[in-house]
Design a protein around this motif. Sequence first.
Motif: not given
Length: 139
Positions: A111-122, A125-139
């Motif tokens: 499904y092509d979600f890019d034709e709608f307003k969206n926020i993609k979050i990836e 996992v860095i380690d057991e407690n640490t996460r890297e969050i990547k955010i991309e906005r499309n609106y």
Amino acid sequence: MIIKNINETKELAIKIADELKSVNGEVYLLLTGDLGAGKTTLTKQLIKSLGVEENVTSPTFNILNQYETTNNFVINHMDAYRLDKQSNIEMFLEEFDNNINIIEWWTNLNYDFDEFKNIKIEILVIDENTREIKIERNY
């Protein structure tokens, strides 16, 4: 962005919730990350931050859970982990109209979600407690 604990996850959820409240019309929050990365944890915090008072559960087996906020927003929480590119999601699409839609494992869907307003979050996992969050906005 790096987050290291549940309090930082809550802070991120509050910021995203505030942003989603300001978007007019239907919007998609699309989450990716390995199993156990924290997609559902972030989603639960986000749904609570949007004003849902009931218990928030993972829709892994139901595929879709719906919640109503205290301000009468409808939030759809879909977990597409068990779906694939051949899955028919047509039955869910009308539920998405004019609502806040949170989809975990969205890349499993054809499904092509890019034709709608969206926020993609990836979530990486860095380690057991640490996460890297990547955010991309499309609106």
